[in-house]
Enzyme design. Structure first.
Site, short mmCIF file in Angstrom:
data_model
loop_
_atom_site.label_atom_id
_atom_site.label_comp_id
_atom_site.label_asym_id
_atom_site.label_seq_id
_atom_site.Cartn_x
_atom_site.Cartn_y
_atom_site.Cartn_z
N TYR A 82 0.86 -1.19 0.00
CA TYR A 82 0.00 0.00 0.00
C TYR A 82 0.90 1.24 0.00
O TYR A 82 1.40 1.68 1.04
CB TYR A 82 -0.93 0.02 1.22
CG TYR A 82 -1.99 -1.05 1.21
CD1 TYR A 82 -2.33 -1.74 0.04
CD2 TYR A 82 -2.68 -1.39 2.37
CE1 TYR A 82 -3.31 -2.73 0.04
CE2 TYR A 82 -3.66 -2.36 2.37
CZ TYR A 82 -3.97 -3.04 1.21
OH TYR A 82 -4.93 -4.02 1.22
N HIS A 102 -1.36 -12.10 0.15
CA HIS A 102 -2.25 -11.12 -0.49
C HIS A 102 -2.93 -11.70 -1.73
O HIS A 102 -4.12 -11.46 -1.98
CB HIS A 102 -1.41 -9.89 -0.86
CG HIS A 102 -2.16 -8.61 -0.87
ND1 HIS A 102 -1.57 -7.41 -0.63
CD2 HIS A 102 -3.47 -8.32 -1.10
CE1 HIS A 102 -2.46 -6.44 -0.72
NE2 HIS A 102 -3.63 -6.97 -1.00
N SER A 139 -13.49 -3.67 1.31
CA SER A 139 -14.41 -2.82 0.55
C SER A 139 -15.88 -3.13 0.92
O SER A 139 -16.72 -3.35 0.05
CB SER A 139 -14.18 -2.96 -0.95
OG SER A 139 -12.87 -2.56 -1.30
N PRO A 140 -16.19 -3.13 2.24
CA PRO A 140 -17.54 -3.52 2.67
C PRO A 140 -18.61 -2.49 2.29
O PRO A 140 -19.80 -2.79 2.33
CB PRO A 140 -17.41 -3.63 4.19
CG PRO A 140 -16.29 -2.69 4.54
CD PRO A 140 -15.33 -2.77 3.39
N LEU A 141 -18.17 -1.28 1.93
CA LEU A 141 -19.12 -0.27 1.47
C LEU A 141 -19.07 -0.15 -0.05
O LEU A 141 -19.51 0.86 -0.62
CB LEU A 141 -18.80 1.09 2.12
CG LEU A 141 -18.94 1.11 3.65
CD1 LEU A 141 -18.43 2.44 4.22
CD2 LEU A 141 -20.40 0.87 4.06
N GLY A 183 -17.42 2.78 -0.96
CA GLY A 183 -18.06 3.99 -0.44
C GLY A 183 -19.46 4.22 -0.99
O GLY A 183 -20.26 4.92 -0.37
N SER A 225 -22.65 3.99 1.12
CA SER A 225 -22.96 4.98 2.15
C SER A 225 -24.10 5.89 1.70
O SER A 225 -24.69 6.61 2.49
CB SER A 225 -21.73 5.84 2.46
OG SER A 225 -21.42 6.64 1.33
N1 NAP Z 1 -7.03 -7.85 0.30
C1 NAP Z 1 -7.19 -7.04 -0.72
O1 NAP Z 1 -6.88 -7.37 -1.86
C2 NAP Z 1 -7.77 -5.68 -0.47
C3 NAP Z 1 -8.24 -4.90 -1.54
C4 NAP Z 1 -8.80 -3.66 -1.25
C5 NAP Z 1 -8.88 -3.22 0.07
N2 NAP Z 1 -8.39 -4.00 1.08
C6 NAP Z 1 -8.43 -3.57 2.49
O2 NAP Z 1 -9.76 -3.25 2.83
C7 NAP Z 1 -9.82 -1.93 3.35
C8 NAP Z 1 -11.13 -1.30 3.05
O3 NAP Z 1 -11.36 -1.24 1.64
P1 NAP Z 1 -11.94 0.07 1.04
O4 NAP Z 1 -11.16 1.22 1.59
O5 NAP Z 1 -12.07 -0.12 -0.40
O6 NAP Z 1 -13.40 0.03 1.77
P2 NAP Z 1 -14.72 0.85 1.70
O7 NAP Z 1 -14.96 1.28 3.10
O8 NAP Z 1 -15.74 0.04 1.00
O9 NAP Z 1 -14.43 2.13 0.80
C9 NAP Z 1 -13.67 3.21 1.23
C10 NAP Z 1 -14.23 4.47 0.63
O10 NAP Z 1 -15.53 4.70 1.17
C11 NAP Z 1 -15.63 6.01 1.71
N3 NAP Z 1 -16.35 5.89 2.99
C12 NAP Z 1 -16.03 5.11 4.04
N4 NAP Z 1 -16.92 5.26 5.03
C13 NAP Z 1 -17.83 6.14 4.58
C14 NAP Z 1 -19.00 6.71 5.16
N5 NAP Z 1 -19.42 6.37 6.38
N6 NAP Z 1 -19.71 7.60 4.42
C15 NAP Z 1 -19.32 7.96 3.18
N7 NAP Z 1 -18.20 7.45 2.57
C16 NAP Z 1 -17.46 6.55 3.29
C17 NAP Z 1 -14.22 6.48 1.95
O11 NAP Z 1 -14.16 7.88 1.67
P3 NAP Z 1 -13.65 8.95 2.78
O12 NAP Z 1 -12.21 8.63 3.05
O13 NAP Z 1 -13.83 10.25 2.10
O14 NAP Z 1 -14.54 8.76 3.97
C18 NAP Z 1 -13.41 5.69 0.95
O15 NAP Z 1 -13.26 6.43 -0.23
C19 NAP Z 1 -8.62 -1.24 2.69
O16 NAP Z 1 -8.25 -0.08 3.39
C20 NAP Z 1 -7.59 -2.32 2.75
O17 NAP Z 1 -7.02 -2.36 4.04
C21 NAP Z 1 -7.86 -5.22 0.82
#
Ligand code: NAP
Length: 334
Positions: free
Chosen positions: A55, A131, A209-211, A214, A217
């Site tokens: 990352y 990963h 990426s549970p949201l 994003g 939301s």
């Molecule tokens: N294993 C893998 O291959 C892999 C791949 C991808 C991700 N991941 C891991 O999973 C984690 C989460 O994934 P993700 O970041 O894609 O998850 P996500 O929570 O689905 O999406 C993050 C995005 O949603 C927005 N967001 C979050 N909470 C919000 C809310 N309450 N209201 C409005 N917008 C909101 C954030 O914007 P703001 O910052 O503006 O709030 C950000 O842009 C990563 O950080 C990483 O650690 C792992």
């Protein structure tokens, strides 16, 4: 916050994914932002932190671990820290960002772990994920390295991300896997097919990426703009103009159910993920301190079985857009 079990580990029911502080969701954050984000998570009871050695940026490929390490150090005993190995940037490629390639060479894993431990200012990781699986390396070979690292006390538990079912089963037979980390949200449900296996083997699911990046939301619309230089959402299908209209009916329903719970749509979306099984832990990511608190608050939102079913039925019935990297159960043409 309520705790959940992931195999041999116990973690806060909602974790925090730190990736977006370094890439994919805007220009990399500075030290101060890392400090504030970690403090906001801890204040909200979130103690499960997720990072990875890759990352970062072209200039600073380990940016996330490097900035997270010093901030987490004073809290090390209270947190559960996860990182990942097994993919690296192909620095020989002229393409930017450099393409990622899988590399699980057992000799490489040990040096990768040493690098992560140094950057993270710790002498052990609670959870170490592969990963992506590397077709050149058998699961048994990776699992043997993990067994050795657990014995040495360098890691407490291990996991895999986006690996096929037979890989999980074979690896688990050599050294029990505590967690599988896969994309999972209302809009990306393809890995539900794995749930019986995870339940059978007592493996937890960490939902990334549970949201759906994003969009779940409900905070984004036709006027939302994402900088194509730093923000992958600029090209993700769910953030394209036509998708907002496609998702309207589904999102109106989600918003209504959320209001009935005096919750936000993001909280409802996380609560639905958590309601699927007691061994599922979502790791939303955010740079916004209020949203970090909001997301942690999802642990308080308890949905009835009937509500969970009603939402799941709506996901089957109502049109919705495709999402980046996911495969919705059904995409309607209308
Ligand atoms: N294993 C893998 O291959 C892999 C791949 C991808 C991700 N991941 C891991 O999973 C984690 C989460 O994934 P993700 O970041 O894609 O998850 P996500 O929570 O689905 O999406 C993050 C995005 O949603 C927005 N967001 C979050 N909470 C919000 C809310 N309450 N209201 C409005 N917008 C909101 C954030 O914007 P703001 O910052 O503006 O709030 C950000 O842009 C990563 O950080 C990483 O650690 C792992």
């Amino acid at each position: 916050m309520e705790q959940r079990k992931l195999g041999a580990l116990q973690v806060s029911a909602i974790g925090y994914g730190a990736m977006g502080l370094s890439h994919a969701y805007g220009a990399p954050c500075d030290e101060k932002a890392f400090q504030e984000v970690v403090a906001a998570n801890l204040a909200a009871g979130v103690t499960f932190f997720d990072t990875a050695e890759i990352y970062g940026t072209n200039d600073d490929p380990h940016h996330n671990e490097r900035l997270l390490g010093p901030v987490l150090k004073p809290h090390r005993a209270q947190i559960v820290l996860a990182s990942k190995f097994g993919i690296e940037f192909d620095l020989t490629s002229p393409k930017l960002p450099h393409p990622l390639v899988a590399n699980a060479d057992p000799r490489k894993i040990k040096s990768a772990l040493e690098g992560s431990l140094k950057r993270l200012h710790t002498d052990y990781l609670d959870l170490y994920y592969q990963h992506r699986h590397d077709p050149k390396v058998e699961p048994e070979a990776v699992a043997e390295v993990m067994a050795g690292l657990i014995k040495e006390g360098k890691i407490r538990a291990w996991g895999v991300s986006e690996a096929p079912a037979d890989y999980i089963r074979r690896a688990h037979a050599v050294c029990p896997i505590s967690a599988v980390q896969n994309r999972y949200s209302m809009l990306a449900r393809q890995h539900e097919a794995l749930f019986p296996l995870l339940s059978e083997l007592n493996i937890g699911l960490v939902a990334f990426s549970p949201l759906a990046n994003g969009i779940l939301s409900g905070s984004y619309d036709q006027n939302s703009h994402f900088d194509p230089k730093y923000d992958y959402r600029a090209t993700m299908p769910q953030f394209q103009q036509e998708s907002y209209a496609q998702n309207q009916a589904l999102f109106a329903l989600l918003s209504k159910i959320a209001q009935e719970h005096e919750a936000t749509m993001a909280q409802l979306s996380l609560a639905w993920v958590m309601a699927q099984a007691p061994w599922i832990v979502p790791i939303p990511g955010s740079r916004n301190l209020e949203r970090i608190k909001e997301n942690a608050g999802a642990a308080q939102v308890k949905l009835t079985y009937a509500e969970v079913q009603a939402i799941t039925d709506a996901l089957e019935r109502l049109p919705h857009s495709a999402v980046y990297g996911g495969a919705p159960t059904k995409i309607h043409a209308d």
